[in-house]
Design an enzyme around this catalytic site. Structure first.
Site, PDB file in Angstrom:
ATOM      1  NE  ARG A   1      -0.752   0.854  -2.335  1.00 20.86           N
ATOM      2  CZ  ARG A   1      -1.150   2.092  -2.636  1.00 20.86           C
ATOM      3  NH1 ARG A   1      -0.358   3.114  -2.390  1.00 20.86           N
ATOM      4  NH2 ARG A   1      -2.318   2.302  -3.187  1.00 20.86           N
TER       5      ARG A   1
ATOM      6  CE  LYS B   1      -5.494   1.866  -0.756  1.00 19.40           C
ATOM      7  NZ  LYS B   1      -5.943   3.020   0.015  1.00 19.40           N
TER       8      LYS B   1
ATOM      9  CD  GLU C   1      -0.811   8.838   4.691  1.00 19.43           C
ATOM     10  OE1 GLU C   1      -0.796   8.663   3.472  1.00 19.43           O
ATOM     11  OE2 GLU C   1      -0.896   7.904   5.507  1.00 19.43           O
TER      12      GLU C   1
END
Ligand code: PMP
Length: 288
Positions: free
Chosen positions: A50, A149, A182
């Site tokens: 990721r 991220k 989220e």
């Protein structure tokens, strides 16, 4: 405490990053949050995948191979004698001039540090968290994709501030289409009539703990699926829980003043939390 910066280890006092680093100037960079349990790093390769995918998306070339990054992470844990840790690798665009242009940055800055960190929400794992659905929308995927991220967490921080002012422990984001997205730092799951639902991962972070949650539900024989949800699904849920590396699996028992289920962590949530504790202790990349 020993921190890794660009291939060297420094004490906390000696660890320094330039104010001209674009990570500091503009939030230009990416990071990960990883946990180690009992001397093993949990889902390390997934976190690294990721990290590198986030970097690729923002056209940032990480100057370490994944193997070298793995070693930097493990060595950081070893240097700090850690077995149970929260590990934070960060890669920024590096030092540049005052303009935005990433081409002016010499080389990316790589930092890794790790701390001992227990249960993030303390006694709230027993009591349940109070959540607030915030008016701030999750960054739309066509702007800054939440799958990246990035070091720019202002969208999440604004949500947290709003939730804090309204007396919540955690924020629940909706996306610009009005669907549940989220939490400010975790993914969300809704339980209704024995089945679990979670939003698809377009307008939120593709959480690694989210995937662990899906695996656990499958192992426990609980029906689980991805679907778009609105606030009706939250308020009328039997149980709601969030998942994240830092949060682990945490129950939500109040949303915008509505009591979820009977106001206590529900049976499925508790089953998931129990199983999660076992899973994290039984796999991972050895540190020592
Ligand atoms: N969403 C956001 C916005 C997060 O910051 C995090 C924490 N990394 C998560 C979800 C959960 O992701 P993970 O399970 O990979 O930690």
């Amino acid at each position: 405490m020993q921190l890794y910066i660009d291939g060297e280890f420094y004490s906390r006092e000696d660890a320094k990053i330039s104010p001209f680093d674009h990570g500091f100037l503009y939030g230009d960079g990416v990071f990960e949050g990883i946990r180690a349990y009992s001397g093993r790093v949990f889902r390390l390769s997934e976190h690294l995948d990721r990290l590198y995918d986030s970097a690729k998306t923002i056209d940032l070339q990480i100057p370490l191979s994944k193997e070298e990054m793995t070693e930097a992470i493990l060595e950081t844990c070893r240097k700090n004698n850690l077995k149970d840790a929260y590990i934070r690798p960060l890669v920024s665009r590096g030092v540049g001039d005052l303009g935005l242009d990433p081409r002016k940055c010499e080389k990316p800055t790589v930092v890794v540090f790790a701390v001992e960190w227990g249960a993030m929400y303390g006694d709230l794992y027993e009591k349940g968290l109070k959540a607030i659905s915030v008016s701030i929308r999750r960054n739309p995927a066509e702007s800054l994709p939440p799958n990246v991220k990035s070091l720019n967490y202002l969208n999440n921080i604004l949500a947290k501030i709003e939730a804090n002012y309204k007396g919540g422990d955690e924020a629940i984001f909706f996306d610009t289409n009005g669907y549940v997205s989220e939490g400010s730092g975790d993914n969300i799951f809704v339980v209704k009539n024995g089945s679990i639902s979670t939003p698809p991962t377009i307008n939120n972070l593709r959480g690694i703990t989210r995937l662990v949650g899906i695996e656990i539900a499958n192992e426990l024989g609980i029906n689980i699926s991805e679907r778009n949800m609105g606030y009706y699904d939250l308020y009328s849920a039997d149980e709601v829980f969030v998942t994240g590396t830092a949060a682990e699996i945490a129950p939500i028992t109040l949303i915008d003043g509505r009591v979820i289920g009977n106001g206590k962590p529900g049976a499925i949530t508790r089953q998931m939390m129990e199983k999660f504790k076992i899973v994290v202790q039984n796999e991972g990349t050895p540190i020592y």
